[in-house]
Design an enzyme around this catalytic site. Sequence first.
Site, PDB file in Angstrom:
ATOM      1  N   ARG A 142       0.828  -1.218   0.000  1.00 26.84           N
ATOM      2  CA  ARG A 142       0.000   0.000   0.000  1.00 26.84           C
ATOM      3  C   ARG A 142       0.851   1.252   0.000  1.00 26.84           C
ATOM      4  O   ARG A 142       0.350   2.346  -0.257  1.00 26.84           O
ATOM      5  CB  ARG A 142      -1.006  -0.001   1.131  1.00 26.84           C
ATOM      6  CG  ARG A 142      -0.443   0.007   2.510  1.00 26.84           C
ATOM      7  CD  ARG A 142      -1.576   0.157   3.497  1.00 26.84           C
ATOM      8  NE  ARG A 142      -1.231  -0.476   4.754  1.00 26.84           N
ATOM      9  CZ  ARG A 142      -1.997  -0.435   5.813  1.00 26.84           C
ATOM     10  NH1 ARG A 142      -3.156   0.190   5.747  1.00 26.84           N
ATOM     11  NH2 ARG A 142      -1.633  -1.032   6.911  1.00 26.84           N
ATOM     12  N   ASP A 188      -3.285  -0.307  -2.567  1.00 25.55           N
ATOM     13  CA  ASP A 188      -3.971  -0.293  -1.278  1.00 25.55           C
ATOM     14  C   ASP A 188      -5.303  -0.967  -1.565  1.00 25.55           C
ATOM     15  O   ASP A 188      -6.109  -0.441  -2.359  1.00 25.55           O
ATOM     16  CB  ASP A 188      -4.159   1.150  -0.791  1.00 25.55           C
ATOM     17  CG  ASP A 188      -4.920   1.224   0.529  1.00 25.55           C
ATOM     18  OD1 ASP A 188      -5.674   0.280   0.847  1.00 25.55           O
ATOM     19  OD2 ASP A 188      -4.784   2.238   1.222  1.00 25.55           O
ATOM     20  N   ASN A 241      -3.368 -11.584  -0.365  1.00 26.45           N
ATOM     21  CA  ASN A 241      -2.792 -11.832   0.966  1.00 26.45           C
ATOM     22  C   ASN A 241      -3.015 -10.690   1.947  1.00 26.45           C
ATOM     23  O   ASN A 241      -3.127 -10.918   3.156  1.00 26.45           O
ATOM     24  CB  ASN A 241      -1.286 -12.085   0.800  1.00 26.45           C
ATOM     25  CG  ASN A 241      -0.536 -11.958   2.109  1.00 26.45           C
ATOM     26  OD1 ASN A 241      -0.536 -12.863   2.938  1.00 26.45           O
ATOM     27  ND2 ASN A 241       0.084 -10.798   2.319  1.00 26.45           N
ATOM     28  N   SER A 294      -8.195 -17.760   7.041  1.00 28.28           N
ATOM     29  CA  SER A 294      -7.739 -18.046   8.408  1.00 28.28           C
ATOM     30  C   SER A 294      -8.666 -19.088   9.028  1.00 28.28           C
ATOM     31  O   SER A 294      -9.833 -19.203   8.638  1.00 28.28           O
ATOM     32  CB  SER A 294      -7.830 -16.746   9.217  1.00 28.28           C
ATOM     33  OG  SER A 294      -7.762 -17.016  10.593  1.00 28.28           O
ATOM     34  N   TYR A 301     -12.598  -9.517  12.710  1.00 25.04           N
ATOM     35  CA  TYR A 301     -11.627 -10.285  11.908  1.00 25.04           C
ATOM     36  C   TYR A 301     -12.241 -11.624  11.492  1.00 25.04           C
ATOM     37  O   TYR A 301     -12.185 -12.013  10.326  1.00 25.04           O
ATOM     38  CB  TYR A 301     -10.345 -10.492  12.722  1.00 25.04           C
ATOM     39  CG  TYR A 301      -9.274 -11.254  11.977  1.00 25.04           C
ATOM     40  CD1 TYR A 301      -8.489 -10.629  11.009  1.00 25.04           C
ATOM     41  CD2 TYR A 301      -9.039 -12.605  12.236  1.00 25.04           C
ATOM     42  CE1 TYR A 301      -7.506 -11.334  10.324  1.00 25.04           C
ATOM     43  CE2 TYR A 301      -8.063 -13.313  11.561  1.00 25.04           C
ATOM     44  CZ  TYR A 301      -7.293 -12.675  10.602  1.00 25.04           C
ATOM     45  OH  TYR A 301      -6.315 -13.380   9.919  1.00 25.04           O
ATOM     46  N   SER A 307     -14.826 -11.181   8.873  1.00 28.52           N
ATOM     47  CA  SER A 307     -14.264 -10.868   7.546  1.00 28.52           C
ATOM     48  C   SER A 307     -13.776 -12.127   6.839  1.00 28.52           C
ATOM     49  O   SER A 307     -13.905 -12.265   5.624  1.00 28.52           O
ATOM     50  CB  SER A 307     -13.118  -9.854   7.683  1.00 28.52           C
ATOM     51  OG  SER A 307     -11.982 -10.429   8.303  1.00 28.52           O
ATOM     52  N   LYS A 308     -13.207 -13.066   7.612  1.00 28.11           N
ATOM     53  CA  LYS A 308     -12.664 -14.284   6.992  1.00 28.11           C
ATOM     54  C   LYS A 308     -13.779 -15.299   6.689  1.00 28.11           C
ATOM     55  O   LYS A 308     -13.692 -16.037   5.716  1.00 28.11           O
ATOM     56  CB  LYS A 308     -11.574 -14.888   7.875  1.00 28.11           C
ATOM     57  CG  LYS A 308     -10.350 -13.977   8.067  1.00 28.11           C
ATOM     58  CD  LYS A 308      -9.570 -13.709   6.777  1.00 28.11           C
ATOM     59  CE  LYS A 308      -8.248 -12.982   7.043  1.00 28.11           C
ATOM     60  NZ  LYS A 308      -7.437 -12.734   5.841  1.00 28.11           N
TER      61      LYS A 308
HETATM   62  N1  LIG Z   1      -0.097 -14.496  10.993  1.00 22.30           N
HETATM   63  C1  LIG Z   1      -1.060 -15.379  11.219  1.00 22.30           C
HETATM   64  O1  LIG Z   1      -1.016 -16.138  12.197  1.00 22.30           O
HETATM   65  C2  LIG Z   1      -2.214 -15.500  10.245  1.00 22.30           C
HETATM   66  C3  LIG Z   1      -3.126 -16.541  10.461  1.00 22.30           C
HETATM   67  C4  LIG Z   1      -4.182 -16.707   9.581  1.00 22.30           C
HETATM   68  C5  LIG Z   1      -4.311 -15.846   8.499  1.00 22.30           C
HETATM   69  N2  LIG Z   1      -3.432 -14.834   8.317  1.00 22.30           N
HETATM   70  C6  LIG Z   1      -3.628 -13.961   7.156  1.00 22.30           C
HETATM   71  O2  LIG Z   1      -2.436 -13.907   6.392  1.00 22.30           O
HETATM   72  C7  LIG Z   1      -2.372 -12.662   5.689  1.00 22.30           C
HETATM   73  C8  LIG Z   1      -1.024 -12.016   5.943  1.00 22.30           C
HETATM   74  O3  LIG Z   1      -0.934 -11.768   7.334  1.00 22.30           O
HETATM   75  P1  LIG Z   1       0.460 -11.601   8.099  1.00 22.30           P
HETATM   76  O4  LIG Z   1       0.415 -12.479   9.275  1.00 22.30           O
HETATM   77  O5  LIG Z   1       1.578 -11.675   7.143  1.00 22.30           O
HETATM   78  O6  LIG Z   1       0.229 -10.112   8.647  1.00 22.30           O
HETATM   79  P2  LIG Z   1       1.177  -8.841   8.700  1.00 22.30           P
HETATM   80  O7  LIG Z   1       2.593  -9.217   8.950  1.00 22.30           O
HETATM   81  O8  LIG Z   1       0.496  -7.907   9.628  1.00 22.30           O
HETATM   82  O9  LIG Z   1       1.105  -8.277   7.200  1.00 22.30           O
HETATM   83  C9  LIG Z   1      -0.097  -7.785   6.681  1.00 22.30           C
HETATM   84  C10 LIG Z   1       0.186  -7.275   5.289  1.00 22.30           C
HETATM   85  O10 LIG Z   1      -1.051  -6.786   4.743  1.00 22.30           O
HETATM   86  C11 LIG Z   1      -0.810  -5.456   4.308  1.00 22.30           C
HETATM   87  N3  LIG Z   1      -2.006  -4.619   4.339  1.00 22.30           N
HETATM   88  C12 LIG Z   1      -2.816  -4.310   5.369  1.00 22.30           C
HETATM   89  N4  LIG Z   1      -3.785  -3.478   4.960  1.00 22.30           N
HETATM   90  C13 LIG Z   1      -3.584  -3.263   3.631  1.00 22.30           C
HETATM   91  C14 LIG Z   1      -4.237  -2.505   2.640  1.00 22.30           C
HETATM   92  N5  LIG Z   1      -5.320  -1.759   2.917  1.00 22.30           N
HETATM   93  N6  LIG Z   1      -3.765  -2.544   1.375  1.00 22.30           N
HETATM   94  C15 LIG Z   1      -2.684  -3.272   1.069  1.00 22.30           C
HETATM   95  N7  LIG Z   1      -1.983  -3.987   1.966  1.00 22.30           N
HETATM   96  C16 LIG Z   1      -2.452  -3.985   3.234  1.00 22.30           C
HETATM   97  C17 LIG Z   1       0.253  -4.903   5.256  1.00 22.30           C
HETATM   98  O11 LIG Z   1       0.807  -3.728   4.689  1.00 22.30           O
HETATM   99  P3  LIG Z   1       1.493  -2.565   5.623  1.00 22.30           P
HETATM  100  O12 LIG Z   1       2.892  -2.998   5.849  1.00 22.30           O
HETATM  101  O13 LIG Z   1       1.377  -1.330   4.770  1.00 22.30           O
HETATM  102  O14 LIG Z   1       0.700  -2.480   6.881  1.00 22.30           O
HETATM  103  C18 LIG Z   1       1.173  -6.108   5.263  1.00 22.30           C
HETATM  104  O15 LIG Z   1       1.940  -6.174   4.097  1.00 22.30           O
HETATM  105  C19 LIG Z   1      -3.560 -11.832   6.186  1.00 22.30           C
HETATM  106  O16 LIG Z   1      -4.622 -11.907   5.255  1.00 22.30           O
HETATM  107  C20 LIG Z   1      -3.935 -12.523   7.495  1.00 22.30           C
HETATM  108  O17 LIG Z   1      -5.291 -12.312   7.817  1.00 22.30           O
HETATM  109  C21 LIG Z   1      -2.385 -14.643   9.165  1.00 22.30           C
END
Ligand SMILES: NC(=O)c1ccc[n+]([C@@H]2O[C@H](COP(=O)([O-])OP(=O)(O)OC[C@H]3O[C@@H](n4cnc5c(N)ncnc54)[C@H](OP(=O)(O)O)[C@@H]3O)[C@@H](O)[C@H]2O)c1
Length: 261
Positions: free
Chosen positions: A37, A59, A86, A132, A184, A187-188
């Site tokens: 973004r 974004d 993602n 998720s 959250y 949403s999922k």
């Molecule tokens: N970590 C877990 O345990 C887990 C478990 C289940 C599912 N997930 C899913 O996996 C995916 C990645 O999560 P993660 O754990 O890697 O989280 P993370 O480290 O917090 O990264 C989230 C990413 O999404 C981006 N993002 C947020 N809002 C955005 C927007 N409006 N437009 C574009 N990019 C945006 C963030 O960008 P910025 O850097 O600009 O904020 C970042 O690159 C998500 O969909 C999450 O729900 C994660």
Amino acid sequence: MVLTMKTALVTGGNRGIGLGVCRKLHGLGYRVLLAARKLEDAECAASEVGGKTEPVHIDVTDEESIDACAHALEAAGVRLSALVNNAGASFDGFDRSVAARTLATNFFGPLRVTRRMVPLIERHACVVMVSSGMGHLSHVSRGLAQRLLDPKLALGDLVALMESFPREVGQNTHEKTGWPSNAYSTSKVGLNALTRVLAREIGDDGPLINAVDPGWVRTRMGGSGAPRSIEQGADSVVWAATLDPSGPRGGFFRDGTAIAW
Ligand SMILES: NC(=O)c1ccc[n+]([C@@H]2O[C@H](COP(=O)([O-])OP(=O)(O)OC[C@H]3O[C@@H](n4cnc5c(N)ncnc54)[C@H](OP(=O)(O)O)[C@@H]3O)[C@@H](O)[C@H]2O)c1
């Protein structure tokens, strides 16, 4: 023989699981369009991944940024073999505003990006909705689960249902409809329903669209106490981003194994 390089677009590719997915797809020989973004974050992460990794600005809550990116890709004649939705967010608190912001990113974001990128997607491309375990239907009432699983559920009805959630949170009536007090999770649950609806609309001869649970992963969102590494979470996603045309469609997977909705 001319070998053409496959191209993948990954949203939220600048950190966490998204960056892990970019690294893995790059390692598999993909040209990776790493979307963030903030363009400077995309540039920084893309230079880290190296090779044919190109930074792009998306974004997912901003229709204009998605449209501008799609126009630029169209002008460059890009065809996508994989689209990885993602980008995701989890906000503190629970009120109407948190509900609206969470859905804008985690439900309407993937919907907007997928719709706009459809003309650029190859016939048998892979579209991944990074979901998720929090999207499991056990988080909603039985009645709402049945409604969401209805094979006749139309996209317009699903969108209207998701739009009503923040409103109902504001009126404190969301639990009567069967939603949890967790934006959250909602949403999922919605993203999984979107995966089913889009897969049904696309049919058996178009892109393979699936939802993936990366598991609980050590990222900014998952926290340092999570049991899984970014590599493990990314592997779960990359599996669904690299399916061949005979692969599954409209399913929910973790580590390449189907899991219950
Ligand atoms: N970590 C877990 O345990 C887990 C478990 C289940 C599912 N997930 C899913 O996996 C995916 C990645 O999560 P993660 O754990 O890697 O989280 P993370 O480290 O917090 O990264 C989230 C990413 O999404 C981006 N993002 C947020 N809002 C955005 C927007 N409006 N437009 C574009 N990019 C945006 C963030 O960008 P910025 O850097 O600009 O904020 C970042 O690159 C998500 O969909 C999450 O729900 C994660």
